[in-house]
Design an enzyme around this catalytic site. Sequence first.
Site, short mmCIF file in Angstrom:
data_model
loop_
_atom_site.label_atom_id
_atom_site.label_comp_id
_atom_site.label_asym_id
_atom_site.label_seq_id
_atom_site.Cartn_x
_atom_site.Cartn_y
_atom_site.Cartn_z
N GLU A 166 0.78 -1.33 0.03
CA GLU A 166 -0.01 -0.04 0.27
C GLU A 166 0.75 1.17 -0.11
O GLU A 166 0.87 2.01 1.02
CB GLU A 166 -0.99 0.10 1.16
CG GLU A 166 -2.03 -1.36 1.24
CD GLU A 166 -2.89 -1.19 2.36
OE1 GLU A 166 -2.72 0.08 3.31
OE2 GLU A 166 -3.44 -2.16 2.67
N GLU A 355 -5.21 -8.45 1.45
CA GLU A 355 -5.97 -8.25 2.73
C GLU A 355 -7.45 -8.02 2.54
O GLU A 355 -7.71 -7.43 1.65
CB GLU A 355 -5.17 -6.88 3.29
CG GLU A 355 -3.94 -7.09 3.83
CD GLU A 355 -3.39 -5.64 4.44
OE1 GLU A 355 -4.17 -4.72 4.89
OE2 GLU A 355 -2.22 -5.54 4.34
#
Length: 444
Positions: A166, A355
């Site tokens: 991320e 995730e």
Amino acid sequence: MQVLDPLLSPARFEWGCATSSFQIEGASRADGKVPSIWDTFCAQPGRILDAGNGDVACEHYHRVAEDVQLIADLGFKHYRFSIAWPRITKTDNSLNMAGVDFYKRLLDALDKHQITPNATLFHWDLPAHLEGGWLNRDTAHRFADYAELVARHLGDRLPRVATLNEPWCSAFLGHDLGVFAPGGQSRAESLVAAHHLMLAHGLGMQAWRAVHANTSLGIVLNPELCDPATDRPEDVAAARLAELERNDGFLNPLFGREWPQELLQQIGELGHMRREGDLAICAQPLDFMGLNYYTRSIAQAPVGGRDAERGYRFVAPQAPKRLTAIGWEIYPEGLTRVVQNLQAQWPLPPLWITENGAADNTGVAHNAVNDGMRCDYLEAHFEQVAHLIRSGADIRGYYVWSLMDNFEWAHGYSQRFGIVHVDFQTQKRTPKRSALMLQRLLRG
Ligand code: IFM
């Protein structure tokens, strides 16, 4: 949910659980580990909601055998974790063998239970001694050196490796909104950081491949749907800008495309830090892409101040939306929309959902944790994954976030994302109802 959709059967689909180094390891100064920017950020008053830090966290560093046993008992055959750069290198950027030894112990434990490791090289814990952090181009080169060290010392045991987790969070939460380490608040600088992160990704891929050509290499992104709050043209335009930042800012370089004009304007004079040839470095061939999905955002036209620089502001979802404990909207169909949007715009490699999960702060009662909201959340997202695969998306696996409750960044320990409850006083682990549901589903 009684049984998994046959498309998600563990015989053909990869099921795992995920964690990251800073959030669980603790042992923040053990065996030569040097401070990360998150150690120094947590030490600044007011930065973390409950004044928490990563000094102890889940004590995973000292409980690695027990934690891997837990992963095995729950029936997972795959485990995603990150390697702490400040454990692997010293302040002169040379190797810290004691740090490598910790990950060897982790890999030995995983091997013992036939659990496949899925490693990420950078999940936000940047060594604090790297002058200027992601605002300094040199950090991208230091990342490549670090990637090479990991490749040499652990690479033969790591079949799949992601460079970054991320990068949007490191760039924009860390350098524009200022809520993540290092706490910067400059729009132009956040774009410089975004560029250097993607450069680091490309240089890291090159450095790793020079040592191990056969590792499956990729990156983990958190692309997001940014829907307009109303259908007023200014809100629609604001939502578009938010998506450009969130998605095109990272996906364009990955596929060798220039940033959109809007981002080039926002970086302004600092644009000179993006050099000729950088795009080609960022666009290394990808073996996979990891997608992290939790929610969507709702964007509105800015009314002024710092939002005006960004061109949008996010607003809270309107009632009667269902929210998780952290206040994020439960919007499972967004997963399908995100993947389909990406497919329409970029030539994607195989995907993994690296995730997905919910903050549900239900506590322990009679030695059990009845986290019904998380169970519903997970089931609804499993359905979307099956739906996506059925409609042709190449999704190869799903990792639940997270194996256990842990340090949730600026929220400290106030938000619990684990499928296993952690009592942070005693370090007792208690599998929640969601963990037992997954255990049952994985057994078939
Ligand atoms: O805990 C984080 C994780 O580190 C990165 N993705 C989002 C999770 C929940 O906020």
